[in-house]
Design an enzyme around this catalytic site. Structure first.
Site, PDB file in Angstrom:
ATOM      1  N   GLY A 178      -3.068   8.291  -4.069  1.00  0.00           N
ATOM      2  CA  GLY A 178      -2.364   9.643  -4.772  1.00  0.00           C
ATOM      3  C   GLY A 178      -1.172   9.953  -3.848  1.00  0.00           C
ATOM      4  O   GLY A 178      -0.817   9.428  -2.950  1.00  0.00           O
ATOM      5  N   ASP A 179      -0.460  11.006  -4.448  1.00  0.00           N
ATOM      6  CA  ASP A 179       0.789  11.585  -3.638  1.00  0.00           C
ATOM      7  C   ASP A 179       0.755  12.971  -4.597  1.00  0.00           C
ATOM      8  O   ASP A 179      -0.091  13.222  -5.113  1.00  0.00           O
ATOM      9  CB  ASP A 179       1.914  10.753  -3.594  1.00  0.00           C
ATOM     10  CG  ASP A 179       3.008  11.197  -2.878  1.00  0.00           C
ATOM     11  OD1 ASP A 179       3.005  11.105  -1.683  1.00  0.00           O
ATOM     12  OD2 ASP A 179       4.096  11.825  -3.547  1.00  0.00           O
ATOM     13  N   GLN A 197       7.360   4.288   3.688  1.00  0.00           N
ATOM     14  CA  GLN A 197       6.065   3.899   3.898  1.00  0.00           C
ATOM     15  C   GLN A 197       5.547   2.570   4.811  1.00  0.00           C
ATOM     16  O   GLN A 197       4.522   2.456   5.297  1.00  0.00           O
ATOM     17  CB  GLN A 197       5.115   3.748   2.309  1.00  0.00           C
ATOM     18  CG  GLN A 197       3.904   3.522   2.243  1.00  0.00           C
ATOM     19  CD  GLN A 197       3.166   4.790   2.511  1.00  0.00           C
ATOM     20  OE1 GLN A 197       3.540   5.738   1.528  1.00  0.00           O
ATOM     21  NE2 GLN A 197       1.934   4.926   3.070  1.00  0.00           N
ATOM     22  N   LYS A 255       5.369   2.173  -3.156  1.00  0.00           N
ATOM     23  CA  LYS A 255       5.098   3.371  -3.649  1.00  0.00           C
ATOM     24  C   LYS A 255       5.283   3.426  -5.156  1.00  0.00           C
ATOM     25  O   LYS A 255       6.030   2.331  -5.445  1.00  0.00           O
ATOM     26  CB  LYS A 255       6.367   4.403  -3.097  1.00  0.00           C
ATOM     27  CG  LYS A 255       5.872   5.943  -2.999  1.00  0.00           C
ATOM     28  CD  LYS A 255       5.035   6.190  -2.062  1.00  0.00           C
ATOM     29  CE  LYS A 255       4.500   7.753  -2.050  1.00  0.00           C
ATOM     30  NZ  LYS A 255       3.506   8.402  -1.250  1.00  0.00           N
ATOM     31  N   SER A 279      -7.102   5.752   3.905  1.00  0.00           N
ATOM     32  CA  SER A 279      -7.004   4.668   2.618  1.00  0.00           C
ATOM     33  C   SER A 279      -7.214   3.578   3.132  1.00  0.00           C
ATOM     34  O   SER A 279      -7.886   2.715   2.675  1.00  0.00           O
ATOM     35  CB  SER A 279      -5.531   4.743   2.206  1.00  0.00           C
ATOM     36  OG  SER A 279      -5.512   5.789   1.250  1.00  0.00           O
ATOM     37  N   ASN A 336      -2.782  19.234  -1.610  1.00  0.00           N
ATOM     38  CA  ASN A 336      -3.841  18.505  -0.737  1.00  0.00           C
ATOM     39  C   ASN A 336      -3.491  18.632   0.636  1.00  0.00           C
ATOM     40  O   ASN A 336      -4.276  18.896   1.596  1.00  0.00           O
ATOM     41  CB  ASN A 336      -3.910  17.132  -1.247  1.00  0.00           C
ATOM     42  CG  ASN A 336      -4.645  16.302  -0.522  1.00  0.00           C
ATOM     43  OD1 ASN A 336      -4.083  15.557   0.555  1.00  0.00           O
ATOM     44  ND2 ASN A 336      -6.119  16.159  -0.432  1.00  0.00           N
ATOM     45  N   LYS A 394       0.875  -1.243  -0.180  1.00  0.00           N
ATOM     46  CA  LYS A 394      -0.189   0.018  -0.119  1.00  0.00           C
ATOM     47  C   LYS A 394       0.845   1.082   0.085  1.00  0.00           C
ATOM     48  O   LYS A 394       1.880   1.329   0.867  1.00  0.00           O
ATOM     49  CB  LYS A 394      -0.846  -0.135   1.230  1.00  0.00           C
ATOM     50  CG  LYS A 394      -1.632   0.955   1.334  1.00  0.00           C
ATOM     51  CD  LYS A 394      -3.062   0.891   0.841  1.00  0.00           C
ATOM     52  CE  LYS A 394      -3.865   2.355   0.419  1.00  0.00           C
ATOM     53  NZ  LYS A 394      -3.596   2.919  -0.683  1.00  0.00           N
ATOM     54  N   THR A 433      -4.818  13.865   5.574  1.00  0.00           N
ATOM     55  CA  THR A 433      -3.533  13.661   5.849  1.00  0.00           C
ATOM     56  C   THR A 433      -3.097  15.013   6.569  1.00  0.00           C
ATOM     57  O   THR A 433      -2.675  15.017   7.660  1.00  0.00           O
ATOM     58  CB  THR A 433      -2.726  13.658   4.558  1.00  0.00           C
ATOM     59  OG1 THR A 433      -2.916  12.508   3.952  1.00  0.00           O
ATOM     60  CG2 THR A 433      -0.976  13.782   4.953  1.00  0.00           C
ATOM     61  N   LYS A 493       5.467   3.327   8.152  1.00  0.00           N
ATOM     62  CA  LYS A 493       4.426   4.358   8.456  1.00  0.00           C
ATOM     63  C   LYS A 493       2.888   3.521   8.775  1.00  0.00           C
ATOM     64  O   LYS A 493       2.291   3.619   9.647  1.00  0.00           O
ATOM     65  CB  LYS A 493       4.083   5.464   7.463  1.00  0.00           C
ATOM     66  CG  LYS A 493       2.918   6.437   7.403  1.00  0.00           C
ATOM     67  CD  LYS A 493       3.053   7.260   6.264  1.00  0.00           C
ATOM     68  CE  LYS A 493       4.182   7.897   5.673  1.00  0.00           C
ATOM     69  NZ  LYS A 493       3.765   8.696   4.691  1.00  0.00           N
TER      70      LYS A 493
HETATM   71  P1  NDP Z   1       0.223  17.891  -4.092  1.00  0.00           P
HETATM   72  O1  NDP Z   1       0.692  17.674  -5.353  1.00  0.00           O
HETATM   73  O2  NDP Z   1      -1.042  18.173  -3.719  1.00  0.00           O
HETATM   74  O3  NDP Z   1       1.012  19.507  -3.847  1.00  0.00           O
HETATM   75  C1  NDP Z   1       2.380  19.517  -3.495  1.00  0.00           C
HETATM   76  C2  NDP Z   1       2.949  20.811  -2.933  1.00  0.00           C
HETATM   77  O4  NDP Z   1       4.167  20.807  -2.903  1.00  0.00           O
HETATM   78  C3  NDP Z   1       2.777  21.842  -4.189  1.00  0.00           C
HETATM   79  O5  NDP Z   1       2.301  23.307  -3.326  1.00  0.00           O
HETATM   80  C4  NDP Z   1       3.935  21.825  -4.901  1.00  0.00           C
HETATM   81  O6  NDP Z   1       4.170  23.360  -5.381  1.00  0.00           O
HETATM   82  C5  NDP Z   1       5.002  21.782  -3.634  1.00  0.00           C
HETATM   83  N1  NDP Z   1       6.159  21.277  -4.049  1.00  0.00           N
HETATM   84  C6  NDP Z   1       6.182  19.992  -4.823  1.00  0.00           C
HETATM   85  N2  NDP Z   1       7.419  19.582  -5.279  1.00  0.00           N
HETATM   86  C7  NDP Z   1       8.067  20.739  -4.872  1.00  0.00           C
HETATM   87  C8  NDP Z   1       9.359  21.187  -4.758  1.00  0.00           C
HETATM   88  N3  NDP Z   1      10.619  20.453  -5.287  1.00  0.00           N
HETATM   89  N4  NDP Z   1       9.991  22.098  -3.970  1.00  0.00           N
HETATM   90  C9  NDP Z   1       9.030  22.796  -3.466  1.00  0.00           C
HETATM   91  N5  NDP Z   1       7.625  22.715  -3.284  1.00  0.00           N
HETATM   92  C10 NDP Z   1       7.082  21.703  -3.983  1.00  0.00           C
HETATM   93  O7  NDP Z   1       0.842  16.982  -3.121  1.00  0.00           O
HETATM   94  P2  NDP Z   1       0.477  16.676  -1.640  1.00  0.00           P
HETATM   95  O8  NDP Z   1      -0.149  17.697  -0.796  1.00  0.00           O
HETATM   96  O9  NDP Z   1      -0.272  15.245  -1.644  1.00  0.00           O
HETATM   97  O10 NDP Z   1       1.612  15.954  -1.062  1.00  0.00           O
HETATM   98  C11 NDP Z   1       2.719  16.827  -0.347  1.00  0.00           C
HETATM   99  C12 NDP Z   1       3.779  16.091   0.651  1.00  0.00           C
HETATM  100  O11 NDP Z   1       2.960  15.127   1.482  1.00  0.00           O
HETATM  101  C13 NDP Z   1       4.446  14.946  -0.369  1.00  0.00           C
HETATM  102  O12 NDP Z   1       5.670  14.887   0.386  1.00  0.00           O
HETATM  103  C14 NDP Z   1       3.658  13.603  -0.212  1.00  0.00           C
HETATM  104  O13 NDP Z   1       4.471  12.651  -0.358  1.00  0.00           O
HETATM  105  C15 NDP Z   1       3.298  13.935   1.329  1.00  0.00           C
HETATM  106  N6  NDP Z   1       1.837  13.071   1.748  1.00  0.00           N
HETATM  107  C16 NDP Z   1       0.922  13.195   1.046  1.00  0.00           C
HETATM  108  C17 NDP Z   1      -0.122  12.314   1.442  1.00  0.00           C
HETATM  109  C18 NDP Z   1      -1.440  12.503   0.740  1.00  0.00           C
HETATM  110  O14 NDP Z   1      -2.411  12.088   1.470  1.00  0.00           O
HETATM  111  N7  NDP Z   1      -1.517  13.288  -0.334  1.00  0.00           N
HETATM  112  C19 NDP Z   1      -0.073  11.379   2.468  1.00  0.00           C
HETATM  113  C20 NDP Z   1       1.216  11.504   3.287  1.00  0.00           C
HETATM  114  C21 NDP Z   1       2.118  12.406   2.813  1.00  0.00           C
HETATM  115  P3  NDP Z   1       4.079  23.351  -6.885  1.00  0.00           P
HETATM  116  O15 NDP Z   1       2.711  23.342  -7.328  1.00  0.00           O
HETATM  117  O16 NDP Z   1       4.834  24.618  -7.403  1.00  0.00           O
HETATM  118  O17 NDP Z   1       4.694  22.128  -7.427  1.00  0.00           O
END
Ligand code: NDP
Length: 449
Positions: A168-169, A114, A129, A381, A244, A93, A212, A117
């Site tokens: 998603g991620d 993961q 992943k 999830s 997100n 997962k 999250t 976690k």
């Molecule tokens: P989204 O795609 O919804 O948003 C990602 C955000 O991070 C955007 O604001 C993006 O900016 C920014 N970002 C991405 N890459 C970079 C970078 N290299 N430098 C600076 N900013 C960056 O992703 P999520 O919110 O889903 O995920 C965010 C984090 O949370 C990740 O690390 C993910 O692995 C983790 N996570 C997510 C979960 C989930 O349920 N979605 C669960 C657990 C962890 P821009 O639009 O400019 O790229």
């Protein structure tokens, strides 16, 4: 990387030789192995069963070509990955990330983390992943659909509701999950819970989009209450990212009475002294994932600053890195400390570098590691998988209360494990140990594989 335990050192060294140039993966492995030194001393059977060696080697790693046509008719080629790291405690997962920075090292670090976690959530889920170097930013809906269909046309053979359940991620939200699910259903002629994060109309769980971010705040609330007899109410927060995780972390923080003053994207950050207006952020991010600079156009009194890492110069009580790996570095931690930060809690995966973590811990700043504090997403999830198996839906209140309980339990499991191994207050070590022991015992029970 140096360890005091010679067995752990030899495990790390052989992982480094076997995975050259995979800096993120080695960083994640090194951090977990550091925490496990007291456990290895107390449990010689772990070495006898080569548990560390086995855990650091994925059970399966798949890399594949994705060819798809853009709107001009040109054929584009991307690279896809799925790492199935560990299935000792449940079906694989873990999410799918679509971002140009995706490579084998990033997918392996995420898959490795993961597993621990998922173990911490208390739900039966193994670690995995996947993703692609495809960049959804600026692509039309049709292009995203064709890409997702091409991605699933290869991935379907490796996954299934009792085998491996992606979600998603970064870059993969409800829209992408919908296209992926539709293609899986067409190819396999099966309607089942093969993906989570689905739309509500076709098997999704209420509260999954919020899980999250909300879970992160439930964790922070419990941490502040247990460790400082304090709460989120009245605190000033800085949250990196505007995706997100960041959006729903900000939403729950506001509901708990905190003020969120800054959010960012990969280009820069906005500061709003009156408190971020989340309806504006949501309107910017919906659909085409617009840049955060647009906030200033909608609310001219806000200040926009170039450079995403500059967000850590904004004084705050609580900092929540919710964007990406290694976004909070030693200089950023030093700035936060000098501005009097009380807690740093990770919404993203491995956003704080080891040097930054060490500075925070030395300054007695509460530090919540992502594998514990962002586990709310995979927890819901897991609840979505349960609802799919039951062919039943729980109400938002039911899911939310289960999520709250899971986050409170994760905090106490991590805190108790740290104490049991002589590292009271070190939630990083506690989370690693608690997550590790359950998987290790399951592996030993299942024989050599
Ligand atoms: P989204 O795609 O919804 O948003 C990602 C955000 O991070 C955007 O604001 C993006 O900016 C920014 N970002 C991405 N890459 C970079 C970078 N290299 N430098 C600076 N900013 C960056 O992703 P999520 O919110 O889903 O995920 C965010 C984090 O949370 C990740 O690390 C993910 O692995 C983790 N996570 C997510 C979960 C989930 O349920 N979605 C669960 C657990 C962890 P821009 O639009 O400019 O790229």
């Amino acid at each position: 990387m140096l360890f005091t335990n010679s067995y752990i050192q030899s495990v790390y060294d052989s992982v480094a030789v076997r995975n050259p140039n995979e800096t993120e993966f080695l960083q994640a492995v090194g951090e977990v192995l550091q925490s496990l030194q007291p456990v290895i001393q107390q449990r010689p059977d772990l070495q006898q069963h080569a548990i560390l060696e086995r855990m650091c080697e994925p059970e399966r790693f798949v890399q594949f070509r994705i060819a798809w046509q853009d709107d001009s008719g040109k054929v584009q080629v991307n690279r896809g990955y799925r790492v199935q790291f560990n299935s000792a405690i449940g079906p694989y997962k873990g999410g799918l990330r679509f971002h140009p920075s995706v490579n084998a090292s990033i997918i392996k670090f995420l898959g490795f983390e993961q597993g621990f976690k998922n173990s911490l959530t208390g739900l039966p889920m193994g670690g995995a992943k996947g993703g692609s170097d495809f960049d959804p930013k600026g692509k039309s809906d049709s292009e995203i659909m064709r890409f997702c269909q091409a991605f699933m046309t290869e991935l379907y053979r490796h996954i299934g509701p009792d085998t491996d359940v992606p979600a998603g991620d970064i870059g993969v939200g409800a829209k992408e999950v919908g296209y992926l699910f539709g293609q899986y259903k067409r190819i396999c002629n099966q309607f089942n819970g093969v993906l989570t994060g689905k739309g509500l109309a076709y098997g999704g769980s209420l509260m999954r989009p919020q899980a999250t971010g909300y879970g992160l705040l439930y964790f922070v609330e419990e941490m502040l209450s247990s460790m400082k007899q304090n709460s989120v109410k009245g605190k000033t927060l800085v949250i990196s990212g505007c995706g997100n995780v960041a959006i729903y972390a900000a939403e729950k923080a506001q509901q708990l009475g905190a003020k969120v003053v800054a959010m960012s994207d990969s280009k820069g950050y906005i500061y709003d002294a009156e408190g971020i207006d989340l309806s504006l952020v949501k309107s910017i991010r919906e659909g085409m994932r617009g840049p955060i600079i647009q906030y200033k156009e909608l609310k001219p009194s806000a200040v926009y600053t170039e450079g995403c890492r500059n967000i850590w110069s904004v004084p705050c009580d609580i900092a929540l890195p919710c964007a990406t790996q290694n976004e909070l570095q030693a200089e950023d931690a030093a700035l936060l400390i000098s501005n009097g930060v009380m807690a740093v809690a990770e919404g993203a995966n491995m956003p704080t570098t080891p040097e930054a973590v060490s500075l925070l811990q030395k300054a007695s700043v509460l530090y919540a590691p992502g594998k514990a504090s962002n586990a709310g997403g995979v927890s819901v999830s897991g609840l979505e998988m349960s609802q799919n198996s039951l062919r039943y839906s729980w109400t938002a209140e039911e899911v939310d209360s289960k999520l709250q309980q899971i986050m409170v339990d994760i905090f106490h499991n991590a805190s108790d494990a740290a104490k049991a191994y002589g590292m009271e207050g070190n939630l990083l070590a506690g989370a690693n140990i608690a997550g590790f022991l359950k998987v290790a015992d399951a592996m030993i029970a299942q024989g050599v594989y």
